[in-house]
Motif scaffolding. Structure first.
Motif, PDB file in Angstrom:
ATOM      1  N   GLY A   1      34.495  29.066 142.783  1.00  0.00           N
ATOM      2  CA  GLY A   1      33.041  29.198 142.878  1.00  0.00           C
ATOM      3  C   GLY A   1      32.555  30.456 142.173  1.00  0.00           C
ATOM      4  N   GLY A   2      31.276  30.455 141.900  1.00  0.00           N
ATOM      5  CA  GLY A   2      30.695  31.582 141.186  1.00  0.00           C
ATOM      6  C   GLY A   2      30.099  32.589 142.131  1.00  0.00           C
ATOM      7  N   ILE A   3      29.583  33.635 141.545  1.00  0.00           N
ATOM      8  CA  ILE A   3      28.979  34.693 142.351  1.00  0.00           C
ATOM      9  C   ILE A   3      27.829  35.332 141.575  1.00  0.00           C
ATOM     10  N   ILE A   4      26.844  35.773 142.310  1.00  0.00           N
ATOM     11  CA  ILE A   4      25.730  36.514 141.708  1.00  0.00           C
ATOM     12  C   ILE A   4      25.790  37.936 142.236  1.00  0.00           C
ATOM     13  N   THR A   5      25.849  38.885 141.323  1.00  0.00           N
ATOM     14  CA  THR A   5      25.973  40.284 141.709  1.00  0.00           C
ATOM     15  C   THR A   5      24.718  41.042 141.313  1.00  0.00           C
ATOM     16  N   GLN A   6      24.108  41.634 142.315  1.00  0.00           N
ATOM     17  CA  GLN A   6      22.924  42.449 142.059  1.00  0.00           C
ATOM     18  C   GLN A   6      23.282  43.918 142.220  1.00  0.00           C
ATOM     19  N   THR A   7      22.814  44.730 141.305  1.00  0.00           N
ATOM     20  CA  THR A   7      23.023  46.173 141.426  1.00  0.00           C
ATOM     21  C   THR A   7      21.739  46.913 141.079  1.00  0.00           C
ATOM     22  N   PRO A   8      21.469  48.018 141.781  1.00  0.00           N
ATOM     23  CA  PRO A   8      22.209  48.466 142.960  1.00  0.00           C
ATOM     24  C   PRO A   8      21.752  47.709 144.208  1.00  0.00           C
ATOM     25  N   LYS A   9      22.435  47.853 145.310  1.00  0.00           N
ATOM     26  CA  LYS A   9      22.002  47.235 146.569  1.00  0.00           C
ATOM     27  C   LYS A   9      20.797  47.975 147.123  1.00  0.00           C
ATOM     28  N   PHE A  10      20.768  49.266 146.929  1.00  0.00           N
ATOM     29  CA  PHE A  10      19.622  50.087 147.337  1.00  0.00           C
ATOM     30  C   PHE A  10      19.201  50.936 146.155  1.00  0.00           C
ATOM     31  N   LEU A  11      17.908  50.966 145.907  1.00  0.00           N
ATOM     32  CA  LEU A  11      17.387  51.768 144.804  1.00  0.00           C
ATOM     33  C   LEU A  11      16.246  52.620 145.338  1.00  0.00           C
ATOM     34  N   ILE A  12      16.446  53.933 145.270  1.00  0.00           N
ATOM     35  CA  ILE A  12      15.414  54.851 145.766  1.00  0.00           C
ATOM     36  C   ILE A  12      14.775  55.523 144.572  1.00  0.00           C
ATOM     37  N   GLY A  13      13.450  55.454 144.528  1.00  0.00           N
ATOM     38  CA  GLY A  13      12.749  56.058 143.405  1.00  0.00           C
ATOM     39  C   GLY A  13      11.463  56.704 143.851  1.00  0.00           C
ATOM     40  N   GLN A  14      10.870  57.453 142.956  1.00  0.00           N
ATOM     41  CA  GLN A  14       9.608  58.133 143.264  1.00  0.00           C
ATOM     42  C   GLN A  14       8.436  57.295 142.763  1.00  0.00           C
ATOM     43  N   GLU A  15       7.306  57.509 143.382  1.00  0.00           N
ATOM     44  CA  GLU A  15       6.099  56.796 142.972  1.00  0.00           C
ATOM     45  C   GLU A  15       5.839  57.088 141.501  1.00  0.00           C
ATOM     46  N   GLY A  16       5.525  56.041 140.760  1.00  0.00           N
ATOM     47  CA  GLY A  16       5.240  56.201 139.335  1.00  0.00           C
ATOM     48  C   GLY A  16       6.448  56.082 138.437  1.00  0.00           C
ATOM     49  N   GLN A  17       7.618  56.042 139.053  1.00  0.00           N
ATOM     50  CA  GLN A  17       8.851  56.001 138.265  1.00  0.00           C
ATOM     51  C   GLN A  17       9.130  54.580 137.772  1.00  0.00           C
ATOM     52  N   LYS A  18       9.816  54.509 136.656  1.00  0.00           N
ATOM     53  CA  LYS A  18      10.256  53.225 136.109  1.00  0.00           C
ATOM     54  C   LYS A  18      11.650  52.957 136.658  1.00  0.00           C
ATOM     55  N   LEU A  19      11.821  51.795 137.300  1.00  0.00           N
ATOM     56  CA  LEU A  19      13.094  51.506 137.973  1.00  0.00           C
ATOM     57  C   LEU A  19      13.607  50.140 137.545  1.00  0.00           C
ATOM     58  N   THR A  20      14.912  50.047 137.357  1.00  0.00           N
ATOM     59  CA  THR A  20      15.501  48.792 136.863  1.00  0.00           C
ATOM     60  C   THR A  20      16.564  48.263 137.801  1.00  0.00           C
ATOM     61  N   LEU A  21      16.467  46.950 138.054  1.00  0.00           N
ATOM     62  CA  LEU A  21      17.465  46.232 138.843  1.00  0.00           C
ATOM     63  C   LEU A  21      18.224  45.297 137.914  1.00  0.00           C
ATOM     64  N   LYS A  22      19.524  45.160 138.185  1.00  0.00           N
ATOM     65  CA  LYS A  22      20.335  44.297 137.315  1.00  0.00           C
ATOM     66  C   LYS A  22      20.962  43.156 138.097  1.00  0.00           C
ATOM     67  N   CYS A  23      21.183  42.062 137.393  1.00  0.00           N
ATOM     68  CA  CYS A  23      21.761  40.878 138.007  1.00  0.00           C
ATOM     69  C   CYS A  23      22.745  40.233 137.038  1.00  0.00           C
ATOM     70  N   GLN A  24      23.925  39.907 137.573  1.00  0.00           N
ATOM     71  CA  GLN A  24      24.944  39.226 136.770  1.00  0.00           C
ATOM     72  C   GLN A  24      25.364  37.960 137.512  1.00  0.00           C
ATOM     73  N   GLN A  25      25.572  36.857 136.747  1.00  0.00           N
ATOM     74  CA  GLN A  25      26.092  35.634 137.369  1.00  0.00           C
ATOM     75  C   GLN A  25      27.245  35.100 136.520  1.00  0.00           C
ATOM     76  N   ASN A  26      28.253  34.569 137.206  1.00  0.00           N
ATOM     77  CA  ASN A  26      29.385  34.002 136.484  1.00  0.00           C
ATOM     78  C   ASN A  26      29.508  32.499 136.703  1.00  0.00           C
ATOM     79  N   PHE A  27      28.376  31.853 137.084  1.00  0.00           N
ATOM     80  CA  PHE A  27      28.349  30.390 137.206  1.00  0.00           C
ATOM     81  C   PHE A  27      28.235  29.729 135.837  1.00  0.00           C
ATOM     82  N   ASN A  28      27.857  30.502 134.809  1.00  0.00           N
ATOM     83  CA  ASN A  28      27.473  29.978 133.507  1.00  0.00           C
ATOM     84  C   ASN A  28      26.171  29.156 133.601  1.00  0.00           C
TER      85      ASN A  28
END
Lengths: 114, 108
Positions: A1-28
């Protein structure tokens, strides 16, 4: 079976900041999604992508950017974090497009804005 | 077999009339969500229900987990209501199943 990985699990940022979440899947899987889940509410779609380099808007796309750099990865950027941004962001993927398909979700990334 | 059966697959309505879309589930679902895909390709969330009914303007949705169905009623249809409507059933925390969609065409 495949898996979906999100990083980070927790993201702490300041107001106004640009923040990025990533996601990887190996289901194709062809299609990937970013949803936002606020307490007591359902999932709201931010962006989805049906193939590499494709982007389609959901009803919550304002204030966000997304990028499908390759088939297996889909990133979401909060362009200017606000305190009401504190929600769980869920990445999902599926075969083909939405119609008749099953979405598989990652475990979520919690955004905390200070 | 399919766990989410959405009907009808296509529907034409004259402006001012109404109808209902339906999704039947082959198993118990925790919640259901209805979306509309508009002509620009955007997927818009209409309703999220864990039970009962919700109404918003000319749209009303109901979800009965025990009887395994959900409905979306449209009344006084307008031209801008045209598009493809999807139900999506939440089976558990990590799986959501979409119906195949209903193509709604509102005629003047």
């Amino acid at each position: 079976g495949g898996i979906i990985t999100q990083t980070p699990k927790f993201l702490i940022g300041q107001e106004g900041q640009k923040l990025t979440l990533k996601c990887q899947q190996n289901f194709n899987h062809d299609t990937m999604y970013w949803y936002r889940q606020d307490s007591g509410k359902g999932l709201r779609l931010i962006y989805y992508s049906i193939t590499e380099n494709d982007l389609q808007k959901g009803d919550l796309s304002e204030g966000y950017d997304a990028s499908r750099e390759k088939k297996s990865s889909f990133s979401l950027t909060v362009t200017s974090a606000q305190k009401n941004e504190m929600a769980v962001f869920l990445c999902a993927s599926s075969w083909g497009t939405i119609s008749g398909n099953t979405l598989y979700f990652g475990e979520g990334s919690r955004l905390i804005v200070v | 077999g399919d766990q989410v059966e959405q009907s009808p697959s296509a529907l034409s309505l004259h402006e001012g009339t109404g109808s209902a879309l339906r999704c039947n589930f082959t198993t118990t679902m925790r919640a259901v969500q209805w979306f509309r895909k508009n002509s620009r390709g955007s997927l818009i969330n209409l309703f999220y229900l864990a039970s009962g009914t919700k109404e918003n303007g000319r749209l009303k949705s109901a979800f009965d987990s025990k009887e395994r169905y959900s409905t979306l009623h449209i009344r006084d249809a307008q031209l801008e209501d045209s598009g493809t409507y999807f139900c999506a059933a939440d089976t558990n925390a990590y799986k959501v199943i979409f119906g195949k969609g209903t193509h709604l065409h509102v005629l003047p």
